[in-house]
Structures are given as C-alpha cells and as structure tokens.
Motif scaffolding. Structure first.
Motif, mmCIF file in Angstrom:
data_model
loop_
_atom_site.group_PDB
_atom_site.id
_atom_site.type_symbol
_atom_site.label_atom_id
_atom_site.label_comp_id
_atom_site.label_asym_id
_atom_site.label_seq_id
_atom_site.Cartn_x
_atom_site.Cartn_y
_atom_site.Cartn_z
ATOM 1 N N GLN A 1 4.540 9.790 -7.273
ATOM 2 C CA GLN A 1 5.737 10.113 -8.460
ATOM 3 C C GLN A 1 4.835 10.536 -9.665
ATOM 4 O OE1 GLN A 1 8.767 10.138 -8.174
ATOM 5 N NE2 GLN A 1 9.262 9.219 -6.196
ATOM 6 N N LEU A 2 3.722 9.700 -9.985
ATOM 7 C CA LEU A 2 2.712 10.148 -11.226
ATOM 8 C C LEU A 2 2.421 11.368 -11.232
ATOM 9 C CD1 LEU A 2 0.953 6.762 -11.672
ATOM 10 C CD2 LEU A 2 2.987 7.370 -13.048
ATOM 11 N N GLU A 3 1.891 12.009 -9.902
ATOM 12 C CA GLU A 3 1.519 13.247 -9.840
ATOM 13 C C GLU A 3 2.808 14.298 -10.215
ATOM 14 O OE1 GLU A 3 -0.199 16.457 -6.554
ATOM 15 O OE2 GLU A 3 -0.095 14.116 -5.996
ATOM 16 N N THR A 4 3.787 13.825 -9.541
ATOM 17 C CA THR A 4 5.140 14.834 -9.884
ATOM 18 C C THR A 4 5.283 14.713 -11.457
ATOM 19 O OG1 THR A 4 5.777 14.267 -7.529
ATOM 20 C CG2 THR A 4 7.324 15.254 -9.135
ATOM 21 N N ALA B 1 0.707 -1.161 0.093
ATOM 22 C CA ALA B 1 -0.067 -0.098 -0.054
ATOM 23 C C ALA B 1 0.930 1.178 0.057
ATOM 24 C CB ALA B 1 -0.946 0.046 0.950
ATOM 25 N N ILE B 2 2.048 1.363 0.851
ATOM 26 C CA ILE B 2 2.887 2.400 0.868
ATOM 27 C C ILE B 2 3.460 2.589 -0.664
ATOM 28 C CG2 ILE B 2 5.040 3.213 1.902
ATOM 29 C CD1 ILE B 2 4.298 1.900 4.487
ATOM 30 N N ALA B 3 4.041 1.603 -1.350
ATOM 31 C CA ALA B 3 4.648 1.749 -2.531
ATOM 32 C C ALA B 3 3.591 2.246 -3.597
ATOM 33 C CB ALA B 3 5.034 0.030 -2.740
ATOM 34 N N ALA C 1 9.387 3.353 -9.206
ATOM 35 C CA ALA C 1 8.385 3.423 -8.016
ATOM 36 C C ALA C 1 7.269 2.216 -8.538
ATOM 37 C CB ALA C 1 7.554 4.633 -7.739
ATOM 38 N N ALA C 2 7.112 2.127 -9.791
ATOM 39 C CA ALA C 2 6.323 0.874 -10.101
ATOM 40 C C ALA C 2 7.150 -0.268 -9.994
ATOM 41 C CB ALA C 2 5.820 1.227 -11.731
#
Length: 524
Positions: free
Chosen positions: A209-212, A200-202, A240-241
């Motif tokens: 990261q996608l938002e950034t 869940a944290i990942a 991250a993915a």
C-alpha cells in the motif's frame, strides 16, 4: 477377702461371659434389618456407533486406523512445541494441583482401609502420692488395649470400596488434566504462530500500500491523477497500518498465556516465542480409533466411570449404617505400688463385647440412603453426559478437519490468482493503463486471501489437536478389565441403587469397579 475354692473347681475365664453374649448380639442385630428405599429409575448410556460419521476421507481415516497417539504433539514436527508441552507437564500449576488431589485420595483410601483392622493402643503412667508426714506411695500402671469392630453389614468395606474408586478416579483425572494442559499449550502455540503469520502478511500488505501510495503521489504531482486518487491511496495505507496493532497484541497475549501454562514469567519466555516461525502442520493422515476404543481411552470417561462406582459403594455404605454396630475390646495391664514393693504387681484383664444401634432416629438413616441414591443418579447422568460429549467432540473435530481442508485448498487457489491479479494491476497502473480503483481492489483481494490462508492453516492444525484430545490423547490404562465397555458402568448400576447386604447374617459385598484399577498418565 477371697472366697475359698471348692476342690476340683476350675475358675471361669473372665472373657467367657462376653463370648457367650456375642451370638446373642448378632441375632439381635439381624432382627433389626429394615427394607432399603428403592433407587430412582435410570437409563443406560447409548451404545457407541460402529464407525465415525464425520470421517470425510475414508481412505485417510483407514490408513490411520490403529496408529498410536502417544506423544501426539510430536506429529507436528515442531521441536519448540514439543519442548513447551514437556515443560508444561512438569511444572504447570494445574497439573501440580491434580497430583496433590491424587495424594489426598490415596490418604483417604488408606484411612478407610485402616478402619477394617484392629486398633491397638498402649498406655503407661506413674503417680506419687503423699499425705502429711506419711511416706510417699508410688503407683505404676502399664498395659495395652485392643479393639475391633466386626464389619458385619459392610459399612467399612463399602467405605473402602468408595475410597478405592475415588482414588482410581483421581489417578485418571490426573491424566485428563495432563491431556488438557498439553492440548491447551498446543492450541495457544498454533494460535501464536498463526497470529505471527498474519502479522507478517499484514506488514507485506502495508508495504504494498505504501508503494502504491508513492506511485500515486508521483502521478498526482505530474497531473496524471487528481487529489481524489491520492487521498484514496493514503486511506488504504492507513487502513493497512491499522491492522498491525491488534495482531501484535494478540501474539503478545498468546505468548503470555503460553508462559503461564509452562510455569514461567512472560519475560522468561519472550526470547523463545517472539521469534516468528511457521505454523506447525499435522500430517495428512488421520489418526483414528473405533468409537468403542475411544471411550475406553478417554480419561474423563474412565474418571466418570470410577466416580459412578464410588457413588454406588456409598449407597451400600449408607444402607449398612442403619444396622447395629458391634465392638469387641480387650485390655491387659500391670499395676504395681512401686519398685520393690512388698505388695507385688497385679495383672489386670478385661474383655468387653457391645452392640449399638439406633432405636429411633426420625428417619434420618433412611433419608441418608435416599440422599446417596440421588448422588448415584447424578453420577450416572454425568457419566452418560461424558460419553455423549466424547462422541460429539470426535465427530465435531472430524467435520471441522474436512471443512478446513476444503477451505484451505480453495483459499490457496484464490491467493495464487489474487497475487497474479495484483501484480498485473500494479504494472498496468504504473503504465497508466488501469485506474487506481482496480489496483485497490486487487490488493484488498490479495490481502484477504493470504490472511484467510494463514488463519485457515492455523485452524486446521488446531482441529487436529482437538481431534487428538477427543480421542484420548494416547492415554491407555495400565490394565483393562476383560469385557469393560462404554456401557459397563450403567449395567452395574441398573437396579443396583438399593444395594444392601444379601441377608441378615451376611456381610455386604463391596462394589466391584467397572474397569480394572489403573494408574494413568500422558506419555511425555
């Protein structure tokens, strides 16, 4: 033809010669006693310490002193964990195998006990003979035979003592298996919840990261940033993915392991385990017992103790096998030449006393004694190792709990600070006040701190499980012999490897167990 009896003469009973022969046989056997080979020297196990050195928080340890560990898994406050452990204790294949081994040990003990009694056999037969044209003759026989082998030197009594000790060891081993299965279920369940929390944290980190990345792409299109920052943002999101598949695989494998422990297929447990839940946490209070009490409450220590008694009994059994064996056998029966025959029925009686022993065996019997003495030395070494391992496991668990608590506190502080820093960096990056590298570093720090908190929380709960298992998991024998201590078995064994009958005419005394016979279990 029957000889005529003299007036006043009484016929001797047919068993009188055998009865007169028995004392002579006993004396002959006593003359054949040989010295027993000496047992190898062994060292007693160390005495348990007065207190645990690894209890970092003395106040918490003192508060939990003497608390019950029965059904220790309920201390985590997770009903699903309780249900899984209870199911595993009912249907786990390893537990079923331990129960079957207990049945085998009980049958072996019963067979040894039967050897001390009288063996009675019954027989009956009918036979018809006809030769040529003569009339057929019929013969009927019926009778029973009783045989008894006096256990003069303790061969069978020591076999019974060894069987009894092995039975007690199997009973305690069943509790040890139940404790191990319960602990393994708890550890896998905690690891599963930990993996799900980290997953869940990942996923949250990937969303950040996608938002950034989206913000970076907008700014690149506006000319505020270069393609370099855009590629860095894309690389960070892909990294991250990439964290998700290993965590998902680990969670799935742990769910499969739990299904196996609970005697179910992975598909049957999927709906129960795939839904994420919080990592179960034990209370802050440490549940401890004194080291000496812990050794009494550890089923593996008790099992090693009983196996040590069994090995000692087998030394005495091998020693008794070197001496003569005695046997008394009597039979009585009826023999007739057919129903209604004019010849009537004959009463047949017989009594036999015999003694057998090895005149020369090339030293095989003495070698067998030495072999059992070697097994005894191995059993004592194994017992010492189990005692030392038990003390080590408790100290290791206490040290781990202290270290993980401190680490969790530090990581919690770091996660709070990293969360604030990441929020501020994202806001300033949106306003163009900081560069992308600052955002990237704060997000990495936040993910590392949150992932460390989740993994450390799971490790702390696992350390509590290991502590409860090291303390015996709440197992207690139904009865404990007065004065039984961790070193009791060694005290019985010291100098006793050459156990034998006290004197030529006395029976060998069976080995007394160190701890009282007990039936053990893990409370569901």
């Amino acid at each position: 033809m029957t000889a005529a009896r003299r007036p006043g003469h009484t016929a001797r009973p047919p068993w009188r010669p055998a009865c007169l022969l028995l004392p002579a046989l006993l004396a002959l056997g006593a003359c054949g006693m040989l010295p027993t080979p000496k047992a190898p020297a062994t060292a007693p196990p160390p005495a348990p310490p007065a207190a645990w050195s690894g209890a970092a928080d003395a106040a918490l340890a003192q508060a939990g002193q003497g608390a019950s560990l029965s059904a220790w898994w309920q201390r985590f406050g997770d009903e699903r964990l309780v249900g899984l452990i209870e199911q595993a204790l009912r249907v786990n294949h390893t537990v079923a195998g331990a129960r079957a081994a207990l049945l085998q040990a009980r049958a072996t003990r019963d067979a040894a006990a039967a050897g001390l009694g009288v063996n009675v056999s019954l027989s009956a037969s009918a036979q018809q003979n006809k030769v040529g044209t003569t009339a057929a003759t019929e013969t009927y026989n019926a009778g029973f035979t009783a045989a008894w082998e006096p256990d003069v030197f303790g061969l069978r009594r020591n076999a019974l003592a060894a069987g009894e000790a092995e039975l007690r060891a199997s009973e305690v081993s069943l509790a040890d298996v139940q404790l191990a299965v319960a602990a393994e279920v708890a550890l896998d369940y905690i690891a599963l919840r930990g993996a799900q929390a980290r997953l869940a944290i990942a996923r949250d980190n990937l969303a950040n990261q996608l938002e950034t990345l989206q913000i970076t792409d907008w700014r690149v299109q506006a000319g505020a940033l270069t393609a370099l920052e855009g590629e860095q943002a894309r690389a960070a999101s892909e990294q991250a993915a990439a964290q998700l598949p290993p965590l998902a695989t680990s969670a799935a494998q742990l769910a499969h392991a739990l299904a196996l422990l609970c005697g179910a297929t992975p598909e049957a447990m999927a709906a129960l385990l795939t839904q994420p839940a919080a990592v179960p946490q034990a209370g802050a209070e440490l549940v401890l017992s004194l080291p000496a009490d812990t050794l009494r409450q550890r089923p593996d220590v008790r099992a090693a103790e009983h196996r040590l008694n069994a090995a000692l009994a087998r030394v005495s059994q091998a020693d008794a096998a070197r001496y003569p064996a005695f046997r008394l056998e009597g039979s009585i029966g009826l023999r007739g030449l057919g129903i209604g025959s004019s010849n009537g029925t004959d009463l047949l009686r017989a009594l036999l006393a015999s003694v057998t022993g090895q005149a020369f065996d090339g030293g095989a019997a003495r070698a067998q004694v030495r072999l059992q003495q070697g097994v005894l030395a191995q059993s004592e070494a194994a017992y010492r190792g189990v005692v030392l391992t038990a003390l080590q496991e408790v100290e290791d668990a206490l040290s781990a709990i202290g270290g993980e608590r401190e680490r969790l506190r530090r990581l919690g502080n770091a996660a709070d600070a990293a969360g604030n820093a990441a929020l501020l960096a994202r806001q300033r990056y949106s306003s163009g006040l900081v560069d992308f590298q600052t955002v990237l570093e704060t997000q990495r720090s936040l993910y590392a701190s949150q992932d460390g908190v989740a993994s450390t929380a799971a490790a702390l709960s696992a350390d509590h499980v290991r502590l409860y298992k090291a303390l015996g998991g709440g197992w207690t024998p139904d009865s404990v012999a007065d004065g039984a201590t961790a070193g009791g078995a060694a005290a019985n064994v010291a100098g006793a490897g050459a156990a034998k009958s006290a004197n030529a005419g006395a029976a060998s005394t069976p080995v007394a167990p160190v701890s009282a016979a007990s039936t053990s279990r893990v409370s569901p």
